[in-house]
Design a protein around this motif. Structure first.
Motif, PDB file in Angstrom:
ATOM      1  N   VAL A   1      -4.175   4.742  -3.112  1.00 48.03           N
ATOM      2  CA  VAL A   1      -4.927   4.284  -2.002  1.00 48.03           C
ATOM      3  C   VAL A   1      -5.662   5.291  -1.091  1.00 48.03           C
ATOM      4  O   VAL A   1      -6.571   5.675  -0.790  1.00 48.03           O
ATOM      5  CB  VAL A   1      -4.189   3.204  -0.890  1.00 48.03           C
ATOM      6  CG1 VAL A   1      -5.094   2.874   0.077  1.00 48.03           C
ATOM      7  CG2 VAL A   1      -3.645   2.204  -1.921  1.00 48.03           C
ATOM      8  N   TRP A   2      -4.455   6.298  -1.061  1.00 43.73           N
ATOM      9  CA  TRP A   2      -5.092   7.570  -0.307  1.00 43.73           C
ATOM     10  C   TRP A   2      -6.271   8.336  -0.854  1.00 43.73           C
ATOM     11  O   TRP A   2      -7.102   8.725  -0.493  1.00 43.73           O
ATOM     12  CB  TRP A   2      -3.870   8.456  -0.150  1.00 43.73           C
ATOM     13  CG  TRP A   2      -3.112   8.282   0.843  1.00 43.73           C
ATOM     14  CD1 TRP A   2      -2.835   7.291   1.931  1.00 43.73           C
ATOM     15  CD2 TRP A   2      -1.544   8.507   0.865  1.00 43.73           C
ATOM     16  NE1 TRP A   2      -1.738   7.196   2.451  1.00 43.73           N
ATOM     17  CE2 TRP A   2      -0.948   8.108   2.080  1.00 43.73           C
ATOM     18  CE3 TRP A   2      -0.658   9.553   0.009  1.00 43.73           C
ATOM     19  CZ2 TRP A   2       0.476   8.456   2.144  1.00 43.73           C
ATOM     20  CZ3 TRP A   2       0.816   9.591   0.408  1.00 43.73           C
ATOM     21  CH2 TRP A   2       1.237   9.095   1.510  1.00 43.73           C
ATOM     22  N   ASN A   3      -6.082   8.326  -2.354  1.00 45.22           N
ATOM     23  CA  ASN A   3      -7.081   9.160  -3.021  1.00 45.22           C
ATOM     24  C   ASN A   3      -8.382   8.411  -3.084  1.00 45.22           C
ATOM     25  O   ASN A   3      -9.479   9.165  -2.897  1.00 45.22           O
ATOM     26  CB  ASN A   3      -6.596   9.346  -4.649  1.00 45.22           C
ATOM     27  CG  ASN A   3      -5.248  10.395  -4.578  1.00 45.22           C
ATOM     28  OD1 ASN A   3      -5.220  11.278  -3.461  1.00 45.22           O
ATOM     29  ND2 ASN A   3      -4.620  10.311  -5.558  1.00 45.22           N
ATOM     30  N   VAL A   4      -8.324   7.017  -3.052  1.00 49.23           N
ATOM     31  CA  VAL A   4      -9.690   6.580  -3.143  1.00 49.23           C
ATOM     32  C   VAL A   4     -10.387   6.752  -1.614  1.00 49.23           C
ATOM     33  O   VAL A   4     -11.620   6.941  -1.628  1.00 49.23           O
ATOM     34  CB  VAL A   4      -9.506   4.870  -3.468  1.00 49.23           C
ATOM     35  CG1 VAL A   4     -10.809   4.104  -3.093  1.00 49.23           C
ATOM     36  CG2 VAL A   4      -9.072   4.539  -4.700  1.00 49.23           C
ATOM     37  N   MET A   5      -9.344   6.662  -0.542  1.00 49.70           N
ATOM     38  CA  MET A   5     -10.079   6.652   0.558  1.00 49.70           C
ATOM     39  C   MET A   5     -10.504   7.881   1.129  1.00 49.70           C
ATOM     40  O   MET A   5     -11.498   8.302   1.704  1.00 49.70           O
ATOM     41  CB  MET A   5      -9.063   6.176   1.932  1.00 49.70           C
ATOM     42  CG  MET A   5      -8.759   4.773   1.694  1.00 49.70           C
ATOM     43  SD  MET A   5     -10.186   3.682   1.991  1.00 49.70           S
ATOM     44  CE  MET A   5     -10.102   3.639   3.666  1.00 49.70           C
ATOM     45  N   LYS A   6     -10.022   9.026   0.469  1.00 52.00           N
ATOM     46  CA  LYS A   6     -10.374  10.343   0.717  1.00 52.00           C
ATOM     47  C   LYS A   6     -11.976  10.376  -0.009  1.00 52.00           C
ATOM     48  O   LYS A   6     -12.675  11.430   0.515  1.00 52.00           O
ATOM     49  CB  LYS A   6      -9.598  11.518  -0.340  1.00 52.00           C
ATOM     50  CG  LYS A   6      -8.102  11.696   0.240  1.00 52.00           C
ATOM     51  CD  LYS A   6      -7.371  12.474  -0.457  1.00 52.00           C
ATOM     52  CE  LYS A   6      -6.109  12.602   0.041  1.00 52.00           C
ATOM     53  NZ  LYS A   6      -5.160  13.396  -0.856  1.00 52.00           N
ATOM     54  N   LYS A   7     -12.311   9.879  -0.874  1.00 53.39           N
ATOM     55  CA  LYS A   7     -13.753   9.721  -1.240  1.00 53.39           C
ATOM     56  C   LYS A   7     -14.699   9.210  -0.461  1.00 53.39           C
ATOM     57  O   LYS A   7     -15.954   9.290  -0.401  1.00 53.39           O
ATOM     58  CB  LYS A   7     -13.946   9.032  -2.657  1.00 53.39           C
ATOM     59  CG  LYS A   7     -12.918   9.583  -3.942  1.00 53.39           C
ATOM     60  CD  LYS A   7     -12.988   8.850  -5.101  1.00 53.39           C
ATOM     61  CE  LYS A   7     -11.920   9.083  -6.173  1.00 53.39           C
ATOM     62  NZ  LYS A   7     -11.977   8.101  -7.230  1.00 53.39           N
ATOM     63  N   ASN A   8     -14.089   8.498   0.771  1.00 53.62           N
ATOM     64  CA  ASN A   8     -15.177   7.799   1.564  1.00 53.62           C
ATOM     65  C   ASN A   8     -15.780   8.710   2.688  1.00 53.62           C
ATOM     66  O   ASN A   8     -14.911   9.247   3.502  1.00 53.62           O
ATOM     67  CB  ASN A   8     -14.479   6.651   2.271  1.00 53.62           C
ATOM     68  CG  ASN A   8     -15.519   5.677   2.936  1.00 53.62           C
ATOM     69  OD1 ASN A   8     -15.883   5.932   3.869  1.00 53.62           O
ATOM     70  ND2 ASN A   8     -15.936   4.549   2.118  1.00 53.62           N
ATOM     71  N   PRO A   9     -16.868   9.094   2.728  1.00 54.76           N
ATOM     72  CA  PRO A   9     -17.480   9.567   3.697  1.00 54.76           C
ATOM     73  C   PRO A   9     -17.127   9.568   5.218  1.00 54.76           C
ATOM     74  O   PRO A   9     -17.446  10.226   5.930  1.00 54.76           O
ATOM     75  CB  PRO A   9     -19.077   9.849   3.316  1.00 54.76           C
ATOM     76  CG  PRO A   9     -19.232   8.441   2.411  1.00 54.76           C
ATOM     77  CD  PRO A   9     -18.055   8.300   1.817  1.00 54.76           C
ATOM     78  N   ALA A  10     -17.391   8.246   5.271  1.00 56.54           N
ATOM     79  CA  ALA A  10     -16.920   7.645   6.794  1.00 56.54           C
ATOM     80  C   ALA A  10     -15.622   8.177   7.245  1.00 56.54           C
ATOM     81  O   ALA A  10     -15.561   8.478   8.301  1.00 56.54           O
ATOM     82  CB  ALA A  10     -17.081   6.262   6.957  1.00 56.54           C
TER      83      ALA A  10
ATOM     84  N   LEU B   1       0.948  -1.374   0.075  1.00 54.43           N
ATOM     85  CA  LEU B   1      -0.064   0.028   0.083  1.00 54.43           C
ATOM     86  C   LEU B   1       0.755   1.327   0.049  1.00 54.43           C
ATOM     87  O   LEU B   1       0.408   2.116  -0.660  1.00 54.43           O
ATOM     88  CB  LEU B   1      -0.876  -0.055   1.256  1.00 54.43           C
ATOM     89  CG  LEU B   1      -2.324  -0.777   0.979  1.00 54.43           C
ATOM     90  CD1 LEU B   1      -2.067  -2.273   0.806  1.00 54.43           C
ATOM     91  CD2 LEU B   1      -3.220  -0.668   2.403  1.00 54.43           C
ATOM     92  N   MET B   2       1.991   1.142   0.711  1.00 55.69           N
ATOM     93  CA  MET B   2       2.569   2.559   0.987  1.00 55.69           C
ATOM     94  C   MET B   2       3.686   2.783  -0.379  1.00 55.69           C
ATOM     95  O   MET B   2       3.922   3.911  -0.897  1.00 55.69           O
ATOM     96  CB  MET B   2       3.529   2.568   1.859  1.00 55.69           C
ATOM     97  CG  MET B   2       2.825   2.735   3.247  1.00 55.69           C
ATOM     98  SD  MET B   2       1.768   4.216   3.319  1.00 55.69           S
ATOM     99  CE  MET B   2       2.541   5.189   4.617  1.00 55.69           C
ATOM    100  N   LEU B   3       4.067   1.600  -1.040  1.00 50.80           N
ATOM    101  CA  LEU B   3       4.822   1.735  -2.149  1.00 50.80           C
ATOM    102  C   LEU B   3       3.732   2.559  -3.134  1.00 50.80           C
ATOM    103  O   LEU B   3       4.202   3.335  -4.044  1.00 50.80           O
ATOM    104  CB  LEU B   3       5.124   0.293  -2.941  1.00 50.80           C
ATOM    105  CG  LEU B   3       6.417  -0.246  -2.285  1.00 50.80           C
ATOM    106  CD1 LEU B   3       6.701  -1.764  -2.804  1.00 50.80           C
ATOM    107  CD2 LEU B   3       7.572   0.590  -2.665  1.00 50.80           C
ATOM    108  N   GLU B   4       2.630   1.970  -3.339  1.00 50.42           N
ATOM    109  CA  GLU B   4       1.300   2.741  -4.203  1.00 50.42           C
ATOM    110  C   GLU B   4       1.460   3.991  -3.822  1.00 50.42           C
ATOM    111  O   GLU B   4       1.080   4.857  -4.787  1.00 50.42           O
ATOM    112  CB  GLU B   4       0.117   1.751  -4.511  1.00 50.42           C
ATOM    113  CG  GLU B   4      -0.731   2.220  -5.493  1.00 50.42           C
ATOM    114  CD  GLU B   4      -0.308   2.030  -6.780  1.00 50.42           C
ATOM    115  OE1 GLU B   4      -0.166   3.354  -7.439  1.00 50.42           O
ATOM    116  OE2 GLU B   4       0.550   1.242  -7.166  1.00 50.42           O
TER     117      GLU B   4
END
Length: 534
Positions: free
Chosen positions: A490-499, A480-483
C-alpha cells in the motif's frame, strides 16, 4: 435514532476529553507529571519496557536508520517465524474477506459494522475497502478483474451521488461526504450526521490508492483514474478551513460548521496532507503549521517512551496505513530527531508498558495482551467485583497517554494489528497470544472481532465479554498494516501518487523516499518568514 455522540467513530483530542468529562473530573497533565484517568480513578504511571531499535519487513520494506530510536531491549531485526507468517496470512485473508463480503456489489457502499442490523454505510469504510480490493488482487484472494469491477462500481456510484446543501437530499456538499450514508439510497443517513472532513479524508485515501494502482491502458482502468481524480479534486478543502487556518471537523445544514477543529497530532494529519496536495481548492502550508502548533505541549515521556502523545492507537495508525513516514521529516520532526513512524512505534511500546504496569488491575493485561483504541465495549455498566467498583463503557475512545487515559479493561485487537508495521516484535506475539488464549470467542470468519473484555463477567454466557461485530474502521488498519509489514504494497502504491507527494512536500517533508530537495514552491519559506515576523 442514531446520534452524533453515539455514532462518531473517531475522536480528536478535544472530543476525547469532552467524552471523558462524563466519567471523571481530572486536572490537565503537566510536563512534570504523568496522570492517568481510568475507570477506577486517577493514578500515577511510570516505568515500562524499552523499544527495539530494529525493523525489518518480510520483503520490500527497508530499515530506516535516519532517525533517533528509543532505548531498546531486543537486538537485531525481528524475524517472523513460519507459524507467525501463517497466522498473519490467515488474519489478512479473513480481514480482507470482511470488506469483500460486507461491501454491496451493486453500489460499492461498505457498512460501518457487519454483521449487524444497522443500516448505515460508512464513507471511511469505503476508503479502506477501495484499498482492500487492490490488496486482494495482489494477494490472489480475488482476481484483478474482480477488483477492477468492484472499484469501478464504487467510484461510479460515489460520483453520481448528489452534492448540495439540503438536509435530506444530499450525500455531501463541496465535495465532502457525510459520515454515514443510507445503505439503500446513498443519501445522508439522518439529520444527526455531519458532513465529515476526516471521514472524507479516509475515503479519499482509498480513492487516491485506486488512481495509482489501476494503471493499465484499458477503458475500465482509465475510467477508474478519471473518476478517482475528479472525486479527490472535487473536495473543497479551502471551504472547510477556518479563519485560523485549521480544518473544521465538519458541517451540517442545521448548524453550519462544527466548533471542533483539527489541531495537534491525530488522524487529522491525513486531511492536511490531502488538502495541501490538491490542485483545486487546496490548503496552504499555513494550515500545516497551525496543525503543528500544539505538538510541543504533547511531546514528552509516557510509560517509558518519549513521544508525541495521542492516547488511542488509531491516531497513530490511520494516516500511516496509506503513507510511509519512515525517514521523511517535517520541520518539527527534524528538531526532535524523529519521524512520525518512529513516534507511532513508541506509542505501541508505551501501551504495552502500560498494560504490563496495569495500574487498573484489569484481568489478563500483560506483555502479550494489550491494546487500547476507539472500539466497542460491554456497555455503560457499573459492577462491583471482589469489593472493587468497575465502570465499563460502550463504544469509547479508550487510550493511554499523557493527554489522557481511559481504560475499562477492553482490548481491541486492531490496536496491536494496526501496529504490526511499526513494532512487529511486540504486535505479532500479542495477536498470537490473544488468538490462542481466547480462541473462537474472538477469532472467526473475518478475523478478530472488534473488541473483548476479560474483566467483564456478568450478563454474558461466555467467561468474559466478547463483541459479535466487526467495524470497518478497525478492520482497515489491520488489513493495510499487515500488508505494509509483509510487502510495503500500500505504501509503495501511494508513493506513486503525485498528490500525496505534493502534499507532503508542501508540508515541509524531506528525506527518505521523498529525497532531499525543498518543496517545489516557496510556500514553506513564506510561512516560516511570517511566523518569525509574527
Amino acid at each position: 435514532m442514531a446520534t452524533l455522540d453515539m455514532m462518531d467513530k473517531r475522536f480528536s483530542v478535544q472530543s476525547c476529553l469532552r467524552q471523558m468529562v462524563r466519567y471523571v473530573s481530572r486536572p490537565i497533565p503537566t510536563l512534570g507529571a504523568v496522570l492517568s484517568v481510568s475507570a477506577v480513578g486517577v493514578s500515577s504511571i511510570g516505568g515500562g519496557v524499552g523499544c527495539s531499535a530494529s525493523y525489518a519487513a518480510d520483503g520490500g520494506v527497508p530499515n530506516t536508520p535516519t532517525v533517533t530510536r528509543a532505548a531498546h531491549s531486543a537486538a537485531g531485526p525481528y524475524v517472523v517465524t513460519a507459524s507467525d507468517k501463517a497466522l498473519l496470512e490467515d488474519l489478512e485473508h479473513r480481514t480482507f474477506l470482511w470488506f469483500w463480503e460486507a461491501g454491496d456489489p451493486k453500489t460499492g457502499l461498505v457498512p460501518d459494522r457487519y454483521p449487524s442490523d444497522q443500516t448505515q454505510a460508512s464513507v471511511a469504510s469505503i476508503g479502506f475497502g477501495l484499498t482492500a480490493y487492490g490488496i486482494g488482487a495482489d494477494r490472489g484472494y480475488i482476481t484483478h478483474a474482480q477488483a477492477v469491477e468492484r472499484t469501478l462500481t464504487t467510484l461510479r456510484y460515489l460520483s453520481r451521488l448528489p452534492q448540495n446543501a439540503s438536509a435530506d437530499k444530499a450525500s455531501g456538499y463541496h465535495g465532502f461526504f457525510y459520515h454515514f450514508l443510507d445503505h439503500k439510497t446513498g443519501l445522508r443517513f439522518n439529520k444527526d450526521i455531519e458532513l465529515s472532513s476526516i471521514d472524507t479524508a479516509l475515503l479519499m485515501q482509498g480513492v487516491l490508492f485506486t488512481e495509482s494502482y489501476y494503471t493499465a491502458n484499458t477503458p475500465q482502468e482509465r475510467e477508474i483514474r478519471t473518476l478517482a481524480n475528479a472525486l479527490y479534486q472535487g473536495v473543497d478543502w479551502a471551504w472547510m478551513r477556518r479563519p485560523d487556518q485549521r480544518l473544521s471537523m465538519g458541517w451540517s445544514p442545521e448548524h453550519q460548521f462544527l466548533p471542533n477543529y483539527w489541531e495537534g497530532y491525530s488522524e487529522g494529519m491525513m486531511a492536511y496532507v490531502l488538502g495541501l496536495g490538491a490542485s483545486t481548492h487546496p490548503l496552504q502550508p499555513a494550515s500545516w503549521q497551525a496543525w503543528l502548533a500544539t505538538n510541543d505541549k504533547r511531546w514528552g515521556e509516557y510509560s517509558g517512551q518519549t513521544l508525541l502523545n495521542f492516547a488511542p492507537l488509531f491516531g497513530h495508525q490511520y494516516t500511516h496505513s496509506w503513507i510511509d513516514f519512515r525517514g521523511i521529516q517535517d520541520d518539527w520532526n527534524r528538531e526532535k530527531g524523529i519521524d512520525y513512524f518512529e513516534n507511532s512505534r513508541r506509542a505501541a511500546y508505551a501501551q504495552r508498558s502500560y498494560a504490563i504496569a496495569n495500574p487498573g488491575k484489569w484481568q489478563d493485561y500483560g506483555p502479550d495482551v494489550w491494546g487500547l483504541t476507539a472500539s466497542d465495549g460491554p456497555g455503560e455498566v457499573t459492577e462491583t467485583e471482589n469489593g472493587q467498583v468497575r465502570r465499563f463503557f460502550s463504544y469509547s475512545a479508550r487510550g493511554a497517554g499523557r493527554d489522557y487515559t481511559q481504560d475499562d479493561g477492553t482490548i481491541a485487537p486492531t490496536a496491536a494489528g494496526g501496529s504490526v508495521a511499526f513494532a512487529p516484535e511486540i504486535a505479532v506475539p500479542a495477536l498470537r497470544e490473544m488468538k490462542h488464549r481466547y480462541g473462537s470467542h474472538i477469532y472467526g470468519r473475518y478475523g478478530f472481532v472488534d473488541a473483548f473484555n476479560p474483566s467483564f463477567h456478568n450478563k454474558t454466557t461466555l467467561p468474559f465479554w466478547s463483541d459479535t461485530a466487526y467495524l470497518g474502521i478497525d478492520q482497515g488498519p489491520i488489513l493495510l498494516m499487515l500488508e505494509n509489514r509483509r510487502s510495503g504494497f500500500v505504501w509503495n502504491v501511494m508513493k506513486k501518487n503525485p498528490a500525496i507527494r505534493h502534499g507532503l512536500e508542501r508540508a515541509g517533508f524531506r528525506g527518505g523516499w521523498l529525497g532531499n530537495t525543498e518543496a517545489s514552491t516557496d510556500d514553506n519559506k513564506a510561512v516560516v518568514r511570517n511566523n518569525q515576523a509574527g
